[in-house]
Enzyme design. Structure first.
Site, PDB file in Angstrom:
ATOM      1  N   ASP A 103       0.849  -1.196   0.000  1.00  0.00           N
ATOM      2  CA  ASP A 103       0.000   0.000   0.000  1.00  0.00           C
ATOM      3  C   ASP A 103       0.882   1.243   0.000  1.00  0.00           C
ATOM      4  OD1 ASP A 103       0.764  -0.679   2.686  1.00  0.00           O
ATOM      5  OD2 ASP A 103      -0.615   0.861   3.394  1.00  0.00           O
ATOM      6  N   GLU A 165       0.087  -0.785   5.898  1.00  0.00           N
ATOM      7  CA  GLU A 165       1.131  -0.171   6.721  1.00  0.00           C
ATOM      8  C   GLU A 165       0.986   1.339   6.757  1.00  0.00           C
ATOM      9  OE1 GLU A 165       4.903   1.642   7.899  1.00  0.00           O
ATOM     10  OE2 GLU A 165       3.887   1.830   5.966  1.00  0.00           O
TER      11      GLU A 165
END
Length: 458
Positions: A103, A165
């Protein structure tokens, strides 16, 4: 003249890495093209698509099994396994978990970028694009290393590529608890940090934690005319501004009592270099006291990330009844995130002006982490990094947060944790025109390949 003591990388590994780099570059560019901004619900499907793409790459790299997993309400993560090639009971082969995340941060405004953020572009040896460094470079460092061994690494390998994250990993604890056996490892290599320079490798030994809170101020039942009511009646935005201003003292140090502050014996950073890398305008002061290194790695830092407020264009003459802000605190090693949130909340309630109604809620958190890089694993890592980069590896602290590290250390207390760099000061992580130095990327892959071989040999 004394002969150089810098070790040379094994020629066979150097050739193997060079052979896989073009394909790794192509696949990195393909991942950058996927806008996997899990924090934005509009990109939830893109994030799932990115996880599927990583899973496909893992299968192509020879993984024995690959799964796309998610805790309830969480982002998709990829878990893949390469079993150990040796099964000698007298000399068991370690299992190494390779971590990265797929991500990425929002762009901060596509129009501010020199080129489209999700269209990779090479310029002067750097690959530009959101996620090119943080952390799709980490994903491809691991996959390129596995390709260099033709899908048969000398140790057991588990690849774990997280998908949230950049949102503080809110469901990571649940994911680790549910899939503990699939993620167990003797050594964990986290490719999600930075090197001090493109030719100087680092072992990161401390990271700050994170506590993001939403602060909401309420003063009125409804918006009212600023001329008819302004003066005796206040507005929530002004009250919020006064509240936020209380978080720092006049020198720029965090003014919240109860937060941990540490010190560091690491060499300080040259101020001119720091100012240039950070993009500080001429005449703008640095905040806080202590060395720059201490302020970056061992002291708390607070920033206001966003405010809900009317834009200047079209603003009406009204008193705002409510206002809110996202406040981010980076926590020094040794700080408990829950205790930090309690201290910040107590500070805000104590200094809230004019009897306003105040609501503070936790948005995301991550624990700080520190370790002593002592032992065989760290010695082998320093040797591999030094050989691959041609310069001695250094130990550094990092001001950023990787929530996975503390979570994994709690879940697997016997594992050695190694945090390596895939960025450098010019990478502009989270900022406009993020980029990856391609020469450094190749050295990162070579170092990781050397490390896996060294771990197999003990």
């Amino acid at each position: 003249m004394a002969a150089s003591t810098t070790p040379e990388p094994p020629e066979d590994l150097r050739r193997a890495v060079e052979a896989v780099l073009p394909g790794a570059r192509t696949d990195l560019e393909a991942l950058v093209r996927i806008p996997s901004v899990w924090a934005d619900p509009a990109h939830a499907e893109d994030t799932r698509r990115c996880a599927d793409a990583v899973a496909t790459l893992a299968r192509e790299a020879g993984a024995a099994d690959v799964e796309v997993l998610a805790a309830e309400g969480g982002a998709p993560a990829v878990v893949a396994h390469w079993p150990a090639q040796s099964h000698d009971p007298a000399r068991p082969t370690p299992t190494v978990l390779l971590y990265a995340h797929h991500d990425v941060q929002p762009t901060g405004g596509d129009e501010l970028w020199t080129s489209a953020p999700f269209e990779p572009r090479e310029h002067e040896g750097r690959l530009y694009g959101r996620g090119a460094a943080d952390d799709k470079a980490g994903v491809m460092t691991h996959l390129a290393t596995l390709r260099a061994f033709d899908g048969r690494p000398p140790v057991g390998v588990t690849l774990f590529v997280e998908g949230e994250e950049e949102s503080g990993s809110p469901t990571l604890s649940a994911l680790l608890a549910e899939h503990r056996d699939a993620l167990a490892a003797d050594v964990i290599v986290i490719a999600d940090a930075a090197n001090p320079a493109v030719d100087v490798p680092a072992v990161t030994t401390s990271l700050r934690g994170l506590a993001n809170i939403v602060v909401k101020v309420s003063m009125l039942e409804r918006a009212v005319h600023s001329g008819m009511w302004g003066g005796p009646a206040g507005d929530a935005l002004t009250a919020l501004c006064r509240l936020l201003a209380s978080l720092h003292d006049d020198k720029g140090d965090v003014a919240v009592a109860g937060l941990v502050t540490g010190s560091s014996e690491a060499p300080d950073i040259d101020e001119a270099t720091f100012r240039g890398d950070a993009g500080l305008l001429d005449g703008v002061d640095l905040l806080g006291t202590g060395t720059i290194t201490e302020r970056l790695t061992h002291k708390p830092a607070i920033a206001v990330l966003g405010i809900d407020a009317p834009p200047v264009d079209g603003a009406a003459n009204i008193l705002l009844p409510r206002a809110r802000a996202m406040v981010s605190t980076r926590l020094a090693p040794g700080q408990d995130s829950a205790a930090a949130v309690a201290a910040i909340t107590e500070h805000l309630r104590r200094v809230a002006p004019w009897g306003v109604r105040l609501d503070v809620s936790l948005h995301a958190s991550g624990e700080p982490f520190a370790l002593d890089a002592v032992g065989t694993v760290y010695d082998l890592a320093r040797e591999a990094l030094t050989a691959a980069f041609g310069n001695a590896a250094v130990e550094v602290g990092m001001g950023g947060t990787v929530p996975f590290i503390a979570e994994f250390a709690r879940s697997f207390p016997g594992a050695s944790v190694l945090v390596t760099g895939v960025g450098d000061p010019a990478s502009r992580w989270h900022g406009v025109d993020e980029s990856l130095h391609l020469g450094m990327f190749s050295r990162c892959v070579l170092a990781e390949a050397m490390l896996l071989r060294s771990l197999a040999r003990g």
